[in-house]
Design an enzyme around this catalytic site. Structure first.
Site, short mmCIF file in Angstrom:
data_model
loop_
_atom_site.label_atom_id
_atom_site.label_comp_id
_atom_site.label_asym_id
_atom_site.label_seq_id
_atom_site.Cartn_x
_atom_site.Cartn_y
_atom_site.Cartn_z
N ASP A 93 0.81 -1.22 0.00
CA ASP A 93 0.00 0.00 0.00
C ASP A 93 0.84 1.27 0.00
O ASP A 93 0.36 2.34 0.31
CB ASP A 93 -0.94 0.00 1.21
CG ASP A 93 -0.18 -0.07 2.54
OD1 ASP A 93 1.06 -0.16 2.52
OD2 ASP A 93 -0.84 -0.04 3.60
N CYS A 96 4.97 -0.23 2.66
CA CYS A 96 5.54 -1.56 2.94
C CYS A 96 6.95 -1.50 3.52
O CYS A 96 7.32 -2.33 4.35
CB CYS A 96 5.49 -2.45 1.71
SG CYS A 96 6.24 -1.71 0.24
N HIS A 296 8.15 -2.91 -4.03
CA HIS A 296 7.61 -3.56 -2.83
C HIS A 296 8.72 -4.15 -1.95
O HIS A 296 9.73 -4.64 -2.45
CB HIS A 296 6.65 -4.67 -3.21
CG HIS A 296 5.94 -5.28 -2.04
ND1 HIS A 296 5.00 -4.58 -1.30
CD2 HIS A 296 6.07 -6.49 -1.45
CE1 HIS A 296 4.57 -5.35 -0.32
NE2 HIS A 296 5.20 -6.51 -0.39
#
Length: 303
Positions: A93, A96, A296
């Site tokens: 989101d 991370c 990510h």
């Protein structure tokens, strides 16, 4: 087109033409940023189905995810399994990195019960608080975030009524009211460090966004959901004095086609200057290990 009396009827054609023109105009107004917003909304909805912090999984689960994918990634995951045993995923989101760091650090303290480390980082947090005040931040804008982090830090030390178990740490990390507050704590810490050392960070910031350090902090560091880059990681590591290892999982390989997994250790600036024994030991083997895939971060567990 004629009616029953043989007269030409043009209104239908006009209506069709008008409708098509309206559709074209609507499509023209549906700009790239609208599409991006729609994509972001879809991604946010999908991300919401994943816990802020997931369960610990064997690294083989990552291999299964890429089984039918890029062969370079599959080979790199096989290389990873030689050094790492497990992964803990975090929600994608935009928070991370901070979320992964938060859990990995608190879990480390819970497992080691390293009270000297808690005392050390508590002193660093106090310095960070003074930095924010000196930069003109009103204390009420960040004091709740600081207080909650220190509360979580104390809770992972045993011997008090407030002490929590590992399962409780996982549950707290999934509680939005707690997790988001701690993420905001780290964002303020990071922003304060970047602003305090603006001359050092300015070339890196301009290389990323071509904006001023102040604007970068306002738009890319402090707001929730903004993704983190090497600038954020460097600043947080320096501010808290915690070395961080980032392991990169991407499709790169050398000129000969050989596959290896690269990593980068972010060593706190204070350690580089003082070269203290404790810092040197930590810098050689960071206890925070994160896996980076483009866009990510997840938590890695060494064997």
């Amino acid at each position: 087109m004629q009616n029953q009396d043989g007269h030409v009827v043009e209104s239908g054609t006009e209506t069709i033409t008008s409708t098509k023109a309206s559709e074209i105009e609507d499509w023209a107004n549906f700009r790239d940023d609208d599409i991006l917003q729609q994509q972001s909304a879809i991604q946010a909805e999908e991300a919401g189905k994943i816990p802020f912090v997931g369960d610990k999984e064997p690294l083989s689960s990552l291999a299964a995810e890429y089984k039918s994918g890029n062969p370079i990634l599959v080979e790199k995951i096989n290389v990873l399994t030689e050094q790492y045993a497990a992964i803990r995923r975090t929600r994608g989101d935009g928070n991370c990195f901070f979320r992964s760091f938060m859990f990995a650090y608190l879990e480390h303290i819970l497992q080691t019960q390293d009270r000297a480390e808690v005392d050390r980082i508590t002193a660093n947090v106090e310095q960070c608080r003074k930095t924010l005040l000196s930069l003109g931040y009103a204390e009420f804008t960040f004091e709740d975030f600081f207080a909650l982090f220190l509360e979580q830090l104390e809770s992972v030390l045993s011997g008090t009524e407030a002490s929590i178990s590992h399962d409780e740490l996982v549950q707290r990390s999934r509680d939005q009211s707690i997790s988001d507050y701690v993420v905001m704590f780290f964002r303020f810490i990071t922003s304060g460090e970047i602003r305090k050392r603006s001359e050092f960070f300015e070339p890196f910031v301009q290389g990323l966004t071509n904006t001023s350090v102040e604007q970068f902090c306002k738009s890319s560091v402090e707001p929730m959901g903004e993704e983190s880059d090497h600038v954020h990681i460097t600043a947080l590591s320096d501010a808290l004095g915690v070395p961080i290892r980032i392991v990169y999982l991407d499709r790169s390989c050398d000129d000969k086609g050989s596959v290896s997994v690269n990593h980068h250790d972010f060593t706190p600036a204070a350690c580089q200057v003082t070269n203290a024994n404790s810092c040197a030991t930590q810098a050689a083997k960071p206890f925070i290990n994160l896996l980076y895939r483009p866009g990510h971060y997840d938590i890695l567990y060494p064997k």
